[in-house]
Design an enzyme around this catalytic site. Structure first.
Site, PDB file in Angstrom:
ATOM      1  N   TYR A 147       9.572  87.556 -57.833  1.00 29.63           N
ATOM      2  CA  TYR A 147       9.363  86.270 -58.452  1.00 29.63           C
ATOM      3  C   TYR A 147      10.076  86.007 -59.508  1.00 29.63           C
ATOM      4  O   TYR A 147      10.633  87.039 -60.107  1.00 29.63           O
ATOM      5  CB  TYR A 147       7.806  86.372 -58.904  1.00 29.63           C
ATOM      6  CG  TYR A 147       7.239  87.356 -59.720  1.00 29.63           C
ATOM      7  CD1 TYR A 147       7.661  87.420 -61.101  1.00 29.63           C
ATOM      8  CD2 TYR A 147       6.380  88.363 -59.428  1.00 29.63           C
ATOM      9  CE1 TYR A 147       7.229  88.462 -61.815  1.00 29.63           C
ATOM     10  CE2 TYR A 147       5.712  89.194 -59.932  1.00 29.63           C
ATOM     11  CZ  TYR A 147       6.208  89.345 -61.375  1.00 29.63           C
ATOM     12  OH  TYR A 147       5.647  90.344 -62.099  1.00 29.63           O
ATOM     13  N   CYS A 148      10.370  84.938 -59.934  1.00 29.59           N
ATOM     14  CA  CYS A 148      11.446  84.459 -60.946  1.00 29.59           C
ATOM     15  C   CYS A 148      12.729  84.822 -60.705  1.00 29.59           C
ATOM     16  O   CYS A 148      13.076  85.925 -61.738  1.00 29.59           O
ATOM     17  CB  CYS A 148      10.690  84.728 -62.350  1.00 29.59           C
ATOM     18  SG  CYS A 148      11.683  83.938 -63.533  1.00 29.59           S
ATOM     19  N   PRO A 149      13.276  85.011 -59.625  1.00 30.92           N
ATOM     20  CA  PRO A 149      14.552  85.591 -59.287  1.00 30.92           C
ATOM     21  C   PRO A 149      15.832  84.831 -60.234  1.00 30.92           C
ATOM     22  O   PRO A 149      15.749  83.624 -60.372  1.00 30.92           O
ATOM     23  CB  PRO A 149      15.076  85.406 -57.790  1.00 30.92           C
ATOM     24  CG  PRO A 149      14.167  84.099 -57.619  1.00 30.92           C
ATOM     25  CD  PRO A 149      12.940  84.261 -58.486  1.00 30.92           C
ATOM     26  N   LYS A 160      12.858  95.542 -58.975  1.00 27.85           N
ATOM     27  CA  LYS A 160      13.225  94.710 -60.042  1.00 27.85           C
ATOM     28  C   LYS A 160      11.951  95.272 -61.032  1.00 27.85           C
ATOM     29  O   LYS A 160      10.501  95.159 -60.627  1.00 27.85           O
ATOM     30  CB  LYS A 160      12.979  93.325 -59.874  1.00 27.85           C
ATOM     31  CG  LYS A 160      12.977  92.244 -61.235  1.00 27.85           C
ATOM     32  CD  LYS A 160      13.037  90.859 -60.567  1.00 27.85           C
ATOM     33  CE  LYS A 160      12.813  90.019 -61.685  1.00 27.85           C
ATOM     34  NZ  LYS A 160      12.842  88.516 -61.441  1.00 27.85           N
TER      35      LYS A 160
END
Length: 278
Positions: A147-149, A160
């Site tokens: 999420y939120c790359p 991550k």
């Protein structure tokens, strides 16, 4: 050897710790706080500032998230699972914050003369330096199925544990990182995967939302043979700031900054009311 970016070695740091304010501390207040501090640093009223913050069971969405076709249903899903939901004013997409996630803002002056990438590189260098005794395997590149790359995702072995965003206000830059210290990165990612599934369904959208794979996200305690806590990392950050600068002040908001905070907080409330109105 970890390179120390020149932005990380000011003559003095201002340190503001809001990591223990508890569930009543709203993320709306956090982003208003960073804006007021960024204005102060940018105008030379405050030295380079480091602010720590923790928010309990909060989903911080990006502006594109608020444009999902079925955003109301997706927000209701998050709230039904016990999360507060806000839309932030800095870049990126949705992230999960809870008591196992420590957030750090490093606020630098002279955004007009400092390339935006330097702010990101400074934060990458700070995190690598912070954990240098535990690992030299922290990499910065986009984890596309997180999420939120973003280009400055921080990972170990492809998983991550941190993401960085940046907001530039007038002549200051606030570089913000979330650090997943404890808990399950996969569980957090699974929550956001369901959010996007509900919010997008099978609709075609102009914005490309992430196809999240929970297996690519983890906390530091899952990635390393550690049992770190948020308070322990808080203390590590404090000691690192002292090491990099040698002088710390812990001044609260002055009268001018408090006025800016009140104004920015009202703007955040108004923006969120409009972005998430039913």
């Amino acid at each position: 050897m970890t390179r120390i970016h020149p932005l990380l070695t000011p003559e003095q740091y201002r340190f503001i710790d809001q990591s223990t304010l508890g569930p009543g501390f709203s993320a709306l207040q956090s982003f208003a706080m960073d804006d007021s501090l960024t204005m102060s640093v940018g105008q030379g009223l405050s030295p380079t500032t480091a602010r720590l913050w923790v928010h309990h069971d909060t989903i911080v969405l990006g502006i594109p998230d608020a444009r999902l076709p079925y955003i109301n249903k997706a927000v209701h899903f998050l709230k039904d699972n016990g999360y507060q939901v806000i839309v932030r004013n800095s870049g990126g997409l949705g992230v999960v914050l809870d008591e196992g996630v420590l957030n750090l803002s490093l606020i630098f002056p002279d955004s007009k003369t400092v390339n935006i990438h330097e702010g990101y590189e400074a934060m990458v260098g700070f995190v690598r330096y912070l954990f240098k005794s535990y690992t030299d395997k922290i990499e910065a590149y986009e984890i596309t199925q997180s999420y939120c790359p973003g280009t400055y995702d921080l990972s170990i072995d492809g998983k991550k544990f941190a993401g960085i965003s940046q907001r530039r206000v007038k002549n200051g830059s606030a570089v913000q990182v979330y650090l997943d210290i404890t808990g399950s990165g996969a569980k957090r990612a699974g929550l956001m995967r369901e959010f996007y599934s509900i919010g997008k369904k099978e609709e075609q959208t102009r914005f490309l939302y992430p196809e999240i794979d929970p297996k690519v996200m983890a906390s530091l305690n899952e990635l390393l043979p550690l049992r770190l806590s948020v308070p322990e990392v808080r203390n590590m950050i404090l000691m690192t700031l002292q090491e990099l600068s040698g002088k710390l002040v812990t001044d609260g908001l002055n009268e001018v900054e408090a006025g800016w905070f009140d104004k920015r907080f009202e703007q955040m409330i108004d923006r969120n009311r409009k972005a998430l109105e039913n």
